[in-house]
Design a protein around this motif. Structure first.
Motif, PDB file in Angstrom:
ATOM      1  N   MET A   1      -8.215  -9.694  58.058  1.00  7.76           N
ATOM      2  CA  MET A   1      -9.173 -10.697  57.552  1.00  7.76           C
ATOM      3  C   MET A   1      -8.480 -12.064  57.459  1.00  7.76           C
ATOM      4  SD  MET A   1     -10.928 -10.917  53.816  1.00  7.76           S
ATOM      5  CE  MET A   1     -12.055  -9.545  53.796  1.00  7.76           C
ATOM      6  N   SER A   2      -9.183 -13.103  57.867  1.00  7.35           N
ATOM      7  CA  SER A   2      -8.568 -14.422  57.781  1.00  7.35           C
ATOM      8  C   SER A   2      -8.537 -14.902  56.332  1.00  7.35           C
ATOM      9  CB  SER A   2      -9.327 -15.413  58.653  1.00  7.35           C
ATOM     10  OG  SER A   2     -10.672 -15.437  58.275  1.00  7.35           O
ATOM     11  N   LYS A   3      -7.509 -15.669  56.036  1.00  4.82           N
ATOM     12  CA  LYS A   3      -7.358 -16.204  54.680  1.00  4.82           C
ATOM     13  C   LYS A   3      -7.433 -17.718  54.750  1.00  4.82           C
ATOM     14  CE  LYS A   3      -4.252 -14.512  51.800  1.00  4.82           C
ATOM     15  NZ  LYS A   3      -2.939 -13.981  51.311  1.00  4.82           N
ATOM     16  N   VAL A   4      -8.321 -18.284  53.957  1.00  5.70           N
ATOM     17  CA  VAL A   4      -8.526 -19.738  53.978  1.00  5.70           C
ATOM     18  C   VAL A   4      -8.281 -20.293  52.583  1.00  5.70           C
ATOM     19  CG1 VAL A   4     -10.239 -21.555  54.349  1.00  5.70           C
ATOM     20  CG2 VAL A   4     -10.249 -19.540  55.829  1.00  5.70           C
ATOM     21  N   SER A   5      -7.404 -21.275  52.478  1.00  8.28           N
ATOM     22  CA  SER A   5      -7.234 -21.989  51.218  1.00  8.28           C
ATOM     23  C   SER A   5      -8.003 -23.302  51.283  1.00  8.28           C
ATOM     24  CB  SER A   5      -5.755 -22.305  50.960  1.00  8.28           C
ATOM     25  OG  SER A   5      -5.149 -21.286  50.223  1.00  8.28           O
ATOM     26  N   ILE A   6      -8.718 -23.606  50.215  1.00  6.16           N
ATOM     27  CA  ILE A   6      -9.421 -24.891  50.112  1.00  6.16           C
ATOM     28  C   ILE A   6      -8.850 -25.594  48.886  1.00  6.16           C
ATOM     29  CG2 ILE A   6     -11.657 -26.034  49.862  1.00  6.16           C
ATOM     30  CD1 ILE A   6     -12.945 -23.478  51.043  1.00  6.16           C
ATOM     31  N   ILE A   7      -8.142 -26.679  49.154  1.00  4.50           N
ATOM     32  CA  ILE A   7      -7.445 -27.401  48.090  1.00  4.50           C
ATOM     33  C   ILE A   7      -8.059 -28.797  48.011  1.00  4.50           C
ATOM     34  CG2 ILE A   7      -5.221 -28.352  47.379  1.00  4.50           C
ATOM     35  CD1 ILE A   7      -3.863 -26.127  49.046  1.00  4.50           C
ATOM     36  N   TYR A   8      -8.488 -29.212  46.831  1.00  8.63           N
ATOM     37  CA  TYR A   8      -9.168 -30.504  46.770  1.00  8.63           C
ATOM     38  C   TYR A   8      -8.942 -31.213  45.446  1.00  8.63           C
ATOM     39  CZ  TYR A   8     -12.494 -28.072  43.817  1.00  8.63           C
ATOM     40  OH  TYR A   8     -13.046 -27.344  42.782  1.00  8.63           O
ATOM     41  N   TRP A   9      -9.101 -32.525  45.495  1.00  8.33           N
ATOM     42  CA  TRP A   9      -9.164 -33.363  44.294  1.00  8.33           C
ATOM     43  C   TRP A   9     -10.529 -34.027  44.314  1.00  8.33           C
ATOM     44  CZ3 TRP A   9     -10.383 -38.205  42.739  1.00  8.33           C
ATOM     45  CH2 TRP A   9      -9.997 -38.577  41.447  1.00  8.33           C
ATOM     46  N   SER A  10     -11.175 -34.085  43.159  1.00 15.69           N
ATOM     47  CA  SER A  10     -12.482 -34.740  43.084  1.00 15.69           C
ATOM     48  C   SER A  10     -12.661 -35.331  41.697  1.00 15.69           C
ATOM     49  CB  SER A  10     -13.586 -33.710  43.370  1.00 15.69           C
ATOM     50  OG  SER A  10     -14.856 -34.318  43.376  1.00 15.69           O
ATOM     51  N   GLY A  11     -12.969 -36.617  41.634  1.00 13.83           N
ATOM     52  CA  GLY A  11     -13.137 -37.261  40.329  1.00 13.83           C
ATOM     53  C   GLY A  11     -14.525 -37.064  39.759  1.00 13.83           C
ATOM     54  N   THR A  12     -15.538 -37.226  40.594  1.00 11.45           N
ATOM     55  CA  THR A  12     -16.923 -37.177  40.091  1.00 11.45           C
ATOM     56  C   THR A  12     -17.750 -36.082  40.760  1.00 11.45           C
ATOM     57  OG1 THR A  12     -17.573 -38.945  41.644  1.00 11.45           O
ATOM     58  CG2 THR A  12     -16.935 -39.626  39.437  1.00 11.45           C
ATOM     59  N   GLY A  13     -17.097 -35.183  41.472  1.00  9.31           N
ATOM     60  CA  GLY A  13     -17.789 -33.979  41.940  1.00  9.31           C
ATOM     61  C   GLY A  13     -18.290 -33.998  43.375  1.00  9.31           C
ATOM     62  N   ASN A  14     -18.248 -35.158  44.053  1.00  9.47           N
ATOM     63  CA  ASN A  14     -18.790 -35.190  45.427  1.00  9.47           C
ATOM     64  C   ASN A  14     -17.923 -34.396  46.400  1.00  9.47           C
ATOM     65  OD1 ASN A  14     -20.930 -36.840  44.592  1.00  9.47           O
ATOM     66  ND2 ASN A  14     -19.725 -38.709  44.887  1.00  9.47           N
ATOM     67  N   THR A  15     -16.630 -34.601  46.326  1.00 11.87           N
ATOM     68  CA  THR A  15     -15.725 -33.857  47.212  1.00 11.87           C
ATOM     69  C   THR A  15     -15.700 -32.382  46.810  1.00 11.87           C
ATOM     70  OG1 THR A  15     -14.429 -35.866  47.562  1.00 11.87           O
ATOM     71  CG2 THR A  15     -13.354 -33.777  48.122  1.00 11.87           C
ATOM     72  N   GLU A  16     -15.853 -32.135  45.526  1.00 13.53           N
ATOM     73  CA  GLU A  16     -15.913 -30.733  45.073  1.00 13.53           C
ATOM     74  C   GLU A  16     -17.139 -30.030  45.665  1.00 13.53           C
ATOM     75  OE1 GLU A  16     -16.499 -29.755  40.746  1.00 13.53           O
ATOM     76  OE2 GLU A  16     -14.727 -28.547  41.200  1.00 13.53           O
ATOM     77  N   ALA A  17     -18.270 -30.733  45.698  1.00 14.49           N
ATOM     78  CA  ALA A  17     -19.480 -30.143  46.295  1.00 14.49           C
ATOM     79  C   ALA A  17     -19.224 -29.827  47.769  1.00 14.49           C
ATOM     80  CB  ALA A  17     -20.664 -31.094  46.148  1.00 14.49           C
ATOM     81  N   MET A  18     -18.503 -30.721  48.460  1.00 10.65           N
ATOM     82  CA  MET A  18     -18.160 -30.474  49.862  1.00 10.65           C
ATOM     83  C   MET A  18     -17.317 -29.201  49.988  1.00 10.65           C
ATOM     84  SD  MET A  18     -17.184 -34.367  51.089  1.00 10.65           S
ATOM     85  CE  MET A  18     -17.182 -34.070  52.866  1.00 10.65           C
ATOM     86  N   ALA A  19     -16.355 -29.057  49.066  1.00 16.64           N
ATOM     87  CA  ALA A  19     -15.464 -27.888  49.100  1.00 16.64           C
ATOM     88  C   ALA A  19     -16.267 -26.593  48.970  1.00 16.64           C
ATOM     89  CB  ALA A  19     -14.437 -27.990  47.971  1.00 16.64           C
ATOM     90  N   PHE A  20     -17.273 -26.611  48.097  1.00 20.58           N
ATOM     91  CA  PHE A  20     -18.065 -25.389  47.894  1.00 20.58           C
ATOM     92  C   PHE A  20     -18.853 -25.008  49.144  1.00 20.58           C
ATOM     93  CE2 PHE A  20     -16.992 -25.793  43.409  1.00 20.58           C
ATOM     94  CZ  PHE A  20     -16.877 -24.449  43.040  1.00 20.58           C
ATOM     95  N   TYR A  21     -19.324 -26.002  49.892  1.00 19.26           N
ATOM     96  CA  TYR A  21     -20.038 -25.678  51.142  1.00 19.26           C
ATOM     97  C   TYR A  21     -19.085 -25.057  52.172  1.00 19.26           C
ATOM     98  CZ  TYR A  21     -24.261 -28.115  49.630  1.00 19.26           C
ATOM     99  OH  TYR A  21     -25.389 -28.488  48.957  1.00 19.26           O
ATOM    100  N   ILE A  22     -17.872 -25.583  52.248  1.00 19.88           N
ATOM    101  CA  ILE A  22     -16.896 -24.999  53.185  1.00 19.88           C
ATOM    102  C   ILE A  22     -16.626 -23.545  52.784  1.00 19.88           C
ATOM    103  CG2 ILE A  22     -14.532 -25.124  54.082  1.00 19.88           C
ATOM    104  CD1 ILE A  22     -14.635 -28.173  53.514  1.00 19.88           C
ATOM    105  N   ALA A  23     -16.451 -23.332  51.470  1.00 24.06           N
ATOM    106  CA  ALA A  23     -16.184 -21.975  50.978  1.00 24.06           C
ATOM    107  C   ALA A  23     -17.346 -21.043  51.311  1.00 24.06           C
ATOM    108  CB  ALA A  23     -15.958 -22.007  49.473  1.00 24.06           C
TER     109      ALA A  23
END
Ligand SMILES: Cc1cc2nc3c(=O)[nH]c(=O)nc-3n(C[C@H](O)[C@H](O)[C@H](O)COP(=O)(O)O)c2cc1C
Length: 143
Positions: A1-23
């Motif tokens: 199984m492939s293993k994917v790490s998603i590492i992010y910084w987000s101040g107001t949640g926009n980049t965090e929302a992007m991270a959740f879609y990738i996940a």
């Protein structure tokens, strides 16, 4: 199984929302996903992964966030050679210069930039960016 790490910084949640879609896309496609915020991430989080997605908005004047993400990125610069790296992040009023610089940085480190460019998004991701991000997740799962 492939293993994917998603590492992010987000101040107001926009980049965090992007991270959740990738996940979402990566999990849908069967990958094991490790999501971690930049403040608790280290080189260990990418040690044995198939691919890593790094996220950070444009901060300062077209730079990575300087207190947490930039020091982490300095650590990762030394260990991402040969790795599959995807980049993503939100921006406000700029033209994406921070992402172009970041793309050049990871390819200069010797990493393989997935899809040859990062995904950028003005403010919060809309439906079309969400689809792009889920697709990226699926791509990462298939590497
Ligand atoms: C201190 C600060 C500096 C910023 N600098 C830039 C910039 O240089 N260029 C730009 O396009 N947006 C800039 N922005 C806007 C953010 O990139 C934008 O609000 C983004 O959506 C934030 O993402 P986040 O919710 O993941 O923190 C800045 C925002 C802050 C708070």
């Amino acid at each position: 199984m492939s293993k994917v790490s998603i590492i992010y910084w987000s101040g107001t949640g926009n980049t965090e929302a992007m991270a959740f879609y990738i996940a979402e896309g990566a999990k849908e496609a069967g990958a094991e996903v490790n999501m971690v915020t930049a403040d608790s991430a280290s080189a260990a989080d990418i040690a044995d992964v198939t691919a890593v997605a790094l996220g950070c908005p444009s901060m300062g004047v077209e730079v990575l966030e300087e207190t947490t993400m930039e020091p982490l990125m300095c650590e990762l610069d030394g260990v991402i050679s040969g790795k599959n790296v995807a980049l993503f992040g939100s921006y406000g009023w700029g033209d994406g210069q921070w992402m172009r610089d970041w793309e050049g940085r990871v390819t200069g480190d010797g990493a393989t930039l997935v899809n040859d460019e990062g995904i950028i998004c003005n403010a919060a991701p809309d439906d079309s960016v969400a689809e792009q991000l889920k697709d990226l997740g699926r791509t990462l799962a298939g590497l």
